[in-house]
Design a protein around this motif. Structure first.
Motif, PDB file in Angstrom:
ATOM      1  N   GLY A   1      -1.854 -14.884   1.513  1.00  0.00           N
ATOM      2  CA  GLY A   1      -3.019 -14.675   0.659  1.00  0.00           C
ATOM      3  C   GLY A   1      -3.863 -13.475   1.019  1.00  0.00           C
ATOM      4  O   GLY A   1      -4.400 -12.803   0.138  1.00  0.00           O
ATOM      5  N   ARG A   2      -3.985 -13.163   2.319  1.00  0.00           N
ATOM      6  CA  ARG A   2      -4.893 -12.113   2.745  1.00  0.00           C
ATOM      7  C   ARG A   2      -4.218 -10.765   2.994  1.00  0.00           C
ATOM      8  O   ARG A   2      -4.895  -9.725   3.011  1.00  0.00           O
ATOM      9  N   ILE A   3      -2.889 -10.769   3.209  1.00  0.00           N
ATOM     10  CA  ILE A   3      -2.204  -9.514   3.548  1.00  0.00           C
ATOM     11  C   ILE A   3      -1.073  -9.195   2.573  1.00  0.00           C
ATOM     12  O   ILE A   3      -1.085  -8.157   1.906  1.00  0.00           O
ATOM     13  N   VAL A   4      -0.105 -10.101   2.477  1.00  0.00           N
ATOM     14  CA  VAL A   4       1.103  -9.812   1.693  1.00  0.00           C
ATOM     15  C   VAL A   4       0.773  -9.616   0.220  1.00  0.00           C
ATOM     16  O   VAL A   4       1.185  -8.621  -0.402  1.00  0.00           O
ATOM     17  N   MET A   5       0.034 -10.543  -0.368  1.00  0.00           N
ATOM     18  CA  MET A   5      -0.237 -10.459  -1.802  1.00  0.00           C
ATOM     19  C   MET A   5      -1.058  -9.226  -2.180  1.00  0.00           C
ATOM     20  O   MET A   5      -0.698  -8.509  -3.131  1.00  0.00           O
ATOM     21  N   PRO A   6      -2.169  -8.912  -1.466  1.00  0.00           N
ATOM     22  CA  PRO A   6      -2.902  -7.693  -1.814  1.00  0.00           C
ATOM     23  C   PRO A   6      -2.062  -6.425  -1.662  1.00  0.00           C
ATOM     24  O   PRO A   6      -2.126  -5.527  -2.521  1.00  0.00           O
ATOM     25  N   LEU A   7      -1.297  -6.324  -0.590  1.00  0.00           N
ATOM     26  CA  LEU A   7      -0.471  -5.126  -0.395  1.00  0.00           C
ATOM     27  C   LEU A   7       0.574  -5.009  -1.502  1.00  0.00           C
ATOM     28  O   LEU A   7       0.824  -3.915  -2.037  1.00  0.00           O
ATOM     29  N   TRP A   8       1.192  -6.121  -1.847  1.00  0.00           N
ATOM     30  CA  TRP A   8       2.233  -6.078  -2.884  1.00  0.00           C
ATOM     31  C   TRP A   8       1.635  -5.699  -4.227  1.00  0.00           C
ATOM     32  O   TRP A   8       2.187  -4.861  -4.949  1.00  0.00           O
ATOM     33  N   ARG A   9       0.497  -6.301  -4.579  1.00  0.00           N
ATOM     34  CA  ARG A   9      -0.100  -6.010  -5.883  1.00  0.00           C
ATOM     35  C   ARG A   9      -0.515  -4.548  -5.997  1.00  0.00           C
ATOM     36  O   ARG A   9      -0.342  -3.918  -7.038  1.00  0.00           O
ATOM     37  N   ASN A  10      -1.070  -3.997  -4.936  1.00  0.00           N
ATOM     38  CA  ASN A  10      -1.488  -2.599  -5.006  1.00  0.00           C
ATOM     39  C   ASN A  10      -0.312  -1.648  -5.037  1.00  0.00           C
ATOM     40  O   ASN A  10      -0.360  -0.616  -5.715  1.00  0.00           O
ATOM     41  N   ALA A  11       0.759  -1.983  -4.331  1.00  0.00           N
ATOM     42  CA  ALA A  11       1.960  -1.147  -4.397  1.00  0.00           C
ATOM     43  C   ALA A  11       2.605  -1.238  -5.783  1.00  0.00           C
ATOM     44  O   ALA A  11       3.137  -0.251  -6.298  1.00  0.00           O
ATOM     45  N   TYR A  12       2.533  -2.411  -6.393  1.00  0.00           N
ATOM     46  CA  TYR A  12       3.165  -2.622  -7.695  1.00  0.00           C
ATOM     47  C   TYR A  12       2.340  -2.020  -8.828  1.00  0.00           C
ATOM     48  O   TYR A  12       2.870  -1.347  -9.721  1.00  0.00           O
ATOM     49  N   HIS A  13       1.017  -2.230  -8.811  1.00  0.00           N
ATOM     50  CA  HIS A  13       0.175  -1.798  -9.934  1.00  0.00           C
ATOM     51  C   HIS A  13      -0.343  -0.368  -9.801  1.00  0.00           C
ATOM     52  O   HIS A  13      -0.677   0.259 -10.806  1.00  0.00           O
ATOM     53  N   ARG A  14      -0.497   0.136  -8.570  1.00  0.00           N
ATOM     54  CA  ARG A  14      -0.965   1.508  -8.351  1.00  0.00           C
ATOM     55  C   ARG A  14      -2.257   1.795  -9.123  1.00  0.00           C
ATOM     56  O   ARG A  14      -2.302   2.630 -10.025  1.00  0.00           O
ATOM     57  N   PHE A  15      -3.294   1.121  -8.735  1.00  0.00           N
ATOM     58  CA  PHE A  15      -4.579   1.251  -9.411  1.00  0.00           C
ATOM     59  C   PHE A  15      -5.167   2.647  -9.193  1.00  0.00           C
ATOM     60  O   PHE A  15      -5.119   3.193  -8.096  1.00  0.00           O
ATOM     61  N   GLU A  16      -5.765   3.206 -10.254  1.00  0.00           N
ATOM     62  CA  GLU A  16      -6.472   4.479 -10.129  1.00  0.00           C
ATOM     63  C   GLU A  16      -7.615   4.553 -11.129  1.00  0.00           C
ATOM     64  O   GLU A  16      -7.617   3.884 -12.167  1.00  0.00           O
ATOM     65  N   VAL A  17      -8.609   5.360 -10.793  1.00  0.00           N
ATOM     66  CA  VAL A  17      -9.815   5.499 -11.601  1.00  0.00           C
ATOM     67  C   VAL A  17      -9.533   6.407 -12.799  1.00  0.00           C
ATOM     68  O   VAL A  17      -9.004   7.507 -12.646  1.00  0.00           O
TER      69      VAL A  17
END
Length: 433
Positions: free
Chosen positions: A199-215
């Motif tokens: 919940g605190r490490i794997v999921m956030p890292l995976w979501r950010n690598a997958y979605h590549r959020f940008e402004v």
């Protein structure tokens, strides 16, 4: 069964089942060298369960978070934490007292003798960390500390977790007393630690690598309020709902450890996310200077402040100040006209996103009451009689409340005075601690 009830039943079942197992293990292998050490063993085994339950409460597991909410889980984490403190201290004192009686020695001499035993030393260090963290978490102390300082000290609990595991592993009458005991403790440790890491490490890292959020856009809403639009890949697969919030980091804008929880101020549409923040600190004040195209690191979405918990056709949405952001996003999900919005602000010019809110309410055939004026002048619009006058059928509606702590507390008190059923009241305080 309402989602929040199902989640609470799941947690209570988890606690009760584990307490039953611990009692069985204690009565089958919990005997110490004397009566005091036997009682000490009892408190030690329960302290281990409390510590692992603490991990689950802060693991930010989506299923629990969407049904109970991070704010309530954090409150429970706090109270379980102080229960853990007294359980650990009781265990430690009884261990020293028990061995002092067993060896017919003073408690001071026994304490230093135990400190020379690796298994005991690990337990002493873990207990010391728990005491330090509890001290800085006391309300008066916590209020004087910056969040980053408090959080840094709080992270020592992960060191305590490792020390407790080694301490328990080297204690044969607890961890290795039987095949059942070993199987149980390994499963419980792996489950709790695995939930935390996921919940605190794997999921956030995976979501950010997958979605590549940008402004993609930065839009000033007023002198001290700004909206930031964020896009990314496959946002239609991000399980975000109106009313939720994310924990936002903007690498290059601030240090990595500086993060803020900001609500989604527009319902997720599968293409963009929007946050709207008021300048109350260095992080939020500098958002208007974010360069277009810069990366964003997003944790979440989190929160139970969603339509998942609706119980009635009609809704009353109450907001104060920048607390309008999740209320505004919830409005986009309203398809029927039976919605009333009470928006408290110092003045109409200070009402964030008021034009958007007015338009959304009008499109849905609802009612908007903009309640302006300095706080404390005249009668409060959130007194029971005032609320009933504004919304005569308030007891027949789901009520969503978001705003400053003082306002939120006043509204919740008024709703209790009006006998609005608890299951129809939804409030969430967005924060990290």
């Amino acid at each position: 069964m309402p989602p929040v009830v199902a989640a609470r039943w799941a947690l209570w079942t988890f606690v009760i089942v584990n307490l039953v197992i611990v009692e069985v293990l204690f009565f089958t292998a919990g005997t110490g060298g004397n009566g005091v050490l036997t009682v000490a063993k009892f408190f030690g085994m329960h302290a281990a369960v409390l510590l692992l339950f603490q991990l689950l409460l802060v693991a930010r597991l989506p299923w629990l978070d969407r049904r109970i909410g991070m704010d309530r889980l954090t409150v429970w984490h706090r109270w379980v934490g102080f229960t853990l403190l007294w359980t650990v201290l009781t265990h430690a004192v009884l261990i020293v007292l028990g061995y002092a009686r067993l060896d017919d020695a003073s408690m001071t001499k026994t304490f230093f003798a135990l400190a020379g035993v690796p298994a005991s030393l690990f337990g002493m260090c873990a207990a010391a960390i728990v005491v330090v963290v509890a001290a800085v978490s006391a309300r008066k102390v916590r209020q004087r500390l910056r969040y980053e300082t408090w959080h840094g000290v709080h992270l020592l609990l992960y060191l305590a977790l490792g020390l407790v595991f080694v301490h328990q592993l080297q204690e044969p009458t607890t961890f290795k007393s039987s095949a059942l005991a070993m199987t149980y403790w390994w499963i419980l440790w792996l489950f709790a630690f695995g939930a935390l890491v996921t919940g605190r490490i794997v999921m956030p890292l995976w979501r950010n690598a997958y979605h590549r959020f940008e402004v993609t856009a930065v839009v000033p809403e007023s002198d001290d309020v700004v909206s930031v639009h964020v896009t990314g890949r496959h946002l239609d697969r991000l399980p975000a709902r109106a009313g939720q919030f994310c924990i936002w980091r903007f690498p290059g804008h601030n240090h990595w450890w500086l993060a803020n929880p900001f609500s989604l101020s527009a319902a997720p549409d599968g293409r963009t996310l929007r946050l709207t923040a008021k300048a109350v600190g260095s992080t939020s004040a500098g958002l208007r200077n974010l360069p277009i195209g810069s990366r964003a690191f997003v944790e979440g979405p989190y929160g139970a402040f969603t339509s998942l918990h609706r119980t009635r056709p009609g809704a009353l949405l109450i907001a104060g100040g920048v607390g309008i952001t999740p209320i505004r996003s919830l409005l986009e999900e309203e398809t029927a006209g039976d919605v009333v919005v009470l928006y408290r602000a110092r003045s109409e010019s200070a009402a964030v996103l008021v034009d958007e809110v007015r338009s959304l309410v009008a499109d849905r055939g609802g009612q908007l009451h903009l309640l302006t004026g300095p706080a404390g002048e005249g009668s409060s619009p959130f007194e029971p009689d005032s609320l009933r006058a504004l919304v005569p059928d308030i007891t027949e509606r789901d009520v969503y409340v978001c705003g400053p702590p003082g306002m939120t507390s006043a509204v919740l008190g008024a709703l209790r005075g009006l006998n609005v059923p608890q299951q129809q009241v939804h409030a969430e305080r967005f924060g990290l601690a």
